[in-house]
Design an enzyme around this catalytic site. Sequence first.
Site, PDB file in Angstrom:
ATOM      1  N   SER A 135       0.618  -1.220  -0.153  1.00 12.28           N
ATOM      2  CA  SER A 135      -0.329   0.019   0.064  1.00 12.28           C
ATOM      3  C   SER A 135       0.470   1.311   0.023  1.00 12.28           C
ATOM      4  O   SER A 135       2.322   1.422  -1.186  1.00 12.28           O
ATOM      5  CB  SER A 135      -0.848   0.121   1.294  1.00 12.28           C
ATOM      6  OG  SER A 135      -1.525   1.045   1.635  1.00 12.28           O
ATOM      7  N   TYR A 154      -4.976   7.546  -6.721  1.00 16.12           N
ATOM      8  CA  TYR A 154      -3.627   6.557  -5.741  1.00 16.12           C
ATOM      9  C   TYR A 154      -4.015   6.734  -4.762  1.00 16.12           C
ATOM     10  O   TYR A 154      -4.181   4.883  -4.397  1.00 16.12           O
ATOM     11  CB  TYR A 154      -2.101   7.854  -6.051  1.00 16.12           C
ATOM     12  CG  TYR A 154      -1.587   6.616  -5.550  1.00 16.12           C
ATOM     13  CD1 TYR A 154      -0.553   5.400  -5.930  1.00 16.12           C
ATOM     14  CD2 TYR A 154      -0.843   7.113  -4.543  1.00 16.12           C
ATOM     15  CE1 TYR A 154       0.441   4.548  -5.643  1.00 16.12           C
ATOM     16  CE2 TYR A 154       0.209   6.605  -3.449  1.00 16.12           C
ATOM     17  CZ  TYR A 154       0.679   5.078  -4.344  1.00 16.12           C
ATOM     18  OH  TYR A 154       1.638   5.007  -3.331  1.00 16.12           O
ATOM     19  N   LYS A 209      -5.284   2.810  -3.102  1.00 13.01           N
ATOM     20  CA  LYS A 209      -4.028   2.256  -2.057  1.00 13.01           C
ATOM     21  C   LYS A 209      -5.180   2.130  -0.404  1.00 13.01           C
ATOM     22  O   LYS A 209      -4.765   0.540   0.473  1.00 13.01           O
ATOM     23  CB  LYS A 209      -3.269   2.570  -1.219  1.00 13.01           C
ATOM     24  CG  LYS A 209      -1.541   3.248  -2.730  1.00 13.01           C
ATOM     25  CD  LYS A 209      -1.382   1.802  -2.392  1.00 13.01           C
ATOM     26  CE  LYS A 209      -0.703   1.734  -3.991  1.00 13.01           C
ATOM     27  NZ  LYS A 209      -0.110   0.718  -3.981  1.00 13.01           N
TER      28      LYS A 209
END
Length: 580
Positions: A134, A148, A152
């Site tokens: 992550s 993004y 994650k």
Amino acid sequence: MAQVWLITGSARGLGRAIAEGVLAAGDKLIATARNPQQLSDLVERYGDNVRAVALDVTDERAAIAAVQLAVDVFGRLDVLVNNAGYGNLAAIEDTTMQDFRAQLETNLFGVVNLTKAAIPVMRRQGAGRILQFSSVGGRVGPIGRGAYAAAKWGVEGFSEVLAKEVGPLGIKVTIIEPGGFRTDFAGSSQTILAENPAYASTVGAAARFQREYDGAQPGDPKKAAAAVLNIARLDEPPMRLLLGRDAVRAAAEAERTRAEADRKWRSLSESTDFIDDAGQTSNPASQSSSTGGRADLKSRTWLITGASSGLGYALAEFVLQRGDRVVLAARSMNSMSGLAARYPDRALAVGLDVTQPQQRIAAVERAQAHFGGIDVLVNNAGIDFLGAVEEQREEDYRAQFEVNFFGAVAMLRLVLPGMRRRRSGTIVNISSMDGIASLPVNGYYASSKFALEGITESLWQEIEPIGLRAFLVEPGSFRTGIEQRTRFSGEPIEAYESTSGAFRKMMTTVSPDMFPGDPVRAAAAIYEVVASESPRHWVVLGSDAQRRIGAKLDMLRAEFEAGADTARSTDYPGSAKAIL
């Protein structure tokens, strides 16, 4: 005994450092990359201990083939490292839906593809390690990285459920959360789009810092690789591992802020149950504002998705009772039409499937034409399938993301330009307690809500400086009929009898009185937060949500403190100021 590893994104960055560490330690490796020629030097140096494989992680069949190669060549697969990924930098408003989807496909669904391919092998072995990369951006929504962060945060939710499902089968899962490391992640691996003057003080500033920061990150990839190898050999590895002092600091501040907010608003969170501490019930719609700071005379226009039932319907009805205007949007018009007929001057019912682009555009345009603009967007539409990660069908878990995440992203992007022009507006993203504290049967639902949490945290940092607001609502179990709409996906697998199987049996005995949350009180709480001048970011609703999220924060804090030394050990000595 030498371990057999499969590492995605092995060509460069942290993936390359881990690959070199694995081979130097004498282990076996399936090293994957889009261009395996970049791995030729490893093959030359380590011979039969390594196989270089072309792999695009978004290709499910290729993922299955890569895992099978490990079994065919080395006889087993002990450690899967889901490392492949990238992140572009742009404001959420300026990030195209194509880019959103591309980043989610690689950073989240790529992880899903490899994980699902590896589980059957590890399950048959009765052992295995899955290391999910992550980021500290999976805890802290960084400005300019909405897509993004969403991916994650999705990885975090998916992996947390996965750990609960496969733990009893001998498979260990660890989420790795790096800070800034001296790789090309912040250089050639990303695209920066930060020219919009509206976001100069937020995304623009982040872009300027990013360009200066490239090559000066504090994290040492070799030290990170050593930490990863160490974790892969522990009998009891941590659920999460931060890497880098910057990650430690950023995570600590994020958790402190969230814990303080939960404590501050606990009474409001717990006020949404049917029965309060004194055993009394009441109708919140008849009560006056209690949170303070509300401009009572200001009438707002709301657009609420999923307004045909459940919490969406309760909120729409409450808002109309308080004198505001509402655009009721949902796929089914039946119940909404009756509500709209009761308030003909202030309610507008529109058909909306949030997964359909033309319907999204039409709904927003009708709202703007009818009421002159949208003051509050409530992204409430959602679907849920239950089942273990290995059990659920791809079409079902992708459908959850289309509604719960991509639908919400598309809607907020449509309303942002109008709100930005007026320098006024609020976005309410309905998450779930499962967006923070997941269960071993709803991995994909939780992952979609974790993703929504991540993008919302980035969003409010981008839009608050220009006069807009965004916050998350994290409900517990409310009496909305959800037990009748929730379905299981896929066929049961006997190995999950104690987790997913137990939920299948439990769902046959569920009755409405098992859900403590009162939708009307939840509606009142959401309305009060929107009306209040005191900013909120996380709104927990329900005593069960307060309890489960509190336990999760305690667990995070314990693992955070236990892993602090490891996190700090991965920095370059004397590094410059960290990016986060």
